[in-house]
Structure formats: C-alpha cells, structure tokens
Design an enzyme around this catalytic site. Sequence first.
Site, PDB file in Angstrom:
ATOM      1  N   SER A   1       0.817  -1.215   0.000  1.00  0.00           N
ATOM      2  CA  SER A   1       0.000   0.000   0.000  1.00  0.00           C
ATOM      3  C   SER A   1       0.848   1.262   0.000  1.00  0.00           C
ATOM      4  O   SER A   1       0.522   2.245  -0.669  1.00  0.00           O
ATOM      5  CB  SER A   1      -0.935  -0.002   1.211  1.00  0.00           C
TER       6      SER A   1
ATOM      7  N   HIS B   1      -0.101   4.449   4.414  1.00  0.00           N
ATOM      8  CA  HIS B   1      -0.823   5.149   3.358  1.00  0.00           C
ATOM      9  C   HIS B   1      -0.411   6.617   3.276  1.00  0.00           C
ATOM     10  O   HIS B   1      -0.117   7.133   2.197  1.00  0.00           O
ATOM     11  CB  HIS B   1      -2.328   5.046   3.604  1.00  0.00           C
TER      12      HIS B   1
END
Length: 261
Positions: free
Chosen positions: A129, A180
Amino acid sequence: MFFRTESFRDFIRYYPVVSSIVFIQVVIWLLVYFQTSIGFTLLNEGIGMNALINQGEYWRLVTPIFLHDWQGITHILFNSFALVLFGPALEQMLGKLKFITLYLGAGIFANVFGYLIAMDSTTLSLGASGAIYGLLGLIVYMIFFTPGLIDPASRQLVLSYVMIGLIMTFIQVNVSIPGHVFGLIGGFSFGPLLVNNVNPYKRPRPRPRRQHHSGVNFDPNRWQKRRRFKLNGNISALLWWALIILAALGLIGPIILPFFR
C-alpha cells in the site's frame, strides 16, 4: 491514460516492471496461502516487525512491500489491481529505472516512518500500500506542478481515488495509517527528482499480426468469426469502469455492508 486495452501478451511486453512486481507478489502470496515451507520462510524472514528491526534486521523495511495478508484474497487483489491501474502509465513516462526507484523508494519511506512512529515494538507491517500510494503521490505532484502531463479525466480519477482512499484509511480497522499517508507523501516528494524531461503518456500501438496468405484450406469468413469474440472500445471501457467501482467498494464495503444485514 489509466484504461488498459492491451492484450495480456502486449501488457507484459509494454510494462515489464509492473508485470514483474505483480507476478512476484502473487507468487509469494500463493506460497504462503498454501502453507508451503518456502512461503513460511519468506513470511517469517520478510514481514515487518519492529522488535526485530530494533535488533538490526533492517531488510524488514523493504521486504514487506512484496508480502500481503495470506488469510484472504482482498489485500493482494486490491493492491495488484491498483498497481495495474496506475503503474503502466508511470512506467512508460518515467522509464524502468525511475519507476523502480519511485515504487521501492515510496514503499521504504512509508515503512521507515511507520517504524519510527510506532508505539508498540510488536507492531507488524506488510503490504504494497505504501508503494501504491507513492505512485498516486507522484501523479498528484504532476497534476499540480506539471499539469500538461495528466489529462483532465485522469486528474479527476486520481484525485477522487486519493480522497476516498485517505478517508477510508482513517475509518477502516487493520489499516496502516502511516503506510498510506507517508507513502503518498513519499511519492509526492520524489516529484522534483523524477519528473524531469518526462513526456505525456502515449498509448502503445499493438504490434500488427502477421497474416499468412495461402490458398490451402483458406476460409474467407474466418476473420468475421473472430470478431464475435472481440470487445469493442465501448464495452472495454465499461468493463474497466466496473473494475474501478469494485475497487472502490473494496474500500467502503466493510463500512456499508453491516447496514444491509
């Protein structure tokens, strides 16, 4: 820009780095999922674990980029789809070396800051991610500082994707918020270094197939028969939008599904 119309063979030929990354992470996930000895070794030696990083196992800041949750298919499926969606255009625009630098650099950037701000030494990390958000971060940099590189439709898609992704990052459980956020920041910060002499994305032209002209057993209607199995551009676009919607549902699904039970 982000809609793929290439055949599987052409996709591998045009975007070898993206294809290789997807292949590697899927193979590793399968090895772990089917509980092979190689899979367990890769998982045990590669997963990000702050306690072991404290002991000097710094490769664990890199290897989690290629590992995914082995208890379900959603994690690997979503990250692989996002890479196939956003990676090809960047690979062509940046070139192979710059793209690899961006992908690994943003992933490591996210893992390092996740490690530094973690309060618990037993914290685990895995997943691509951070690297995926790094790709998005560089595209956001292009949108604001080199707007001629990104067409309006692609700008709207990326900004919407980033906004939804960040909102869900702070709502969903078991999501690495530092991964993230700092992946996005890392990709954005690579902009001044990588976006030099970069040309707008140009869709590769498929290689023309050789036609063998022979009078032996020649069926004049064979080309018409093959057309039945081909999707025209409109249908391909609809299918691609359907995949994007499914990816979005993967983000918000855990939030809305309880209301329908």
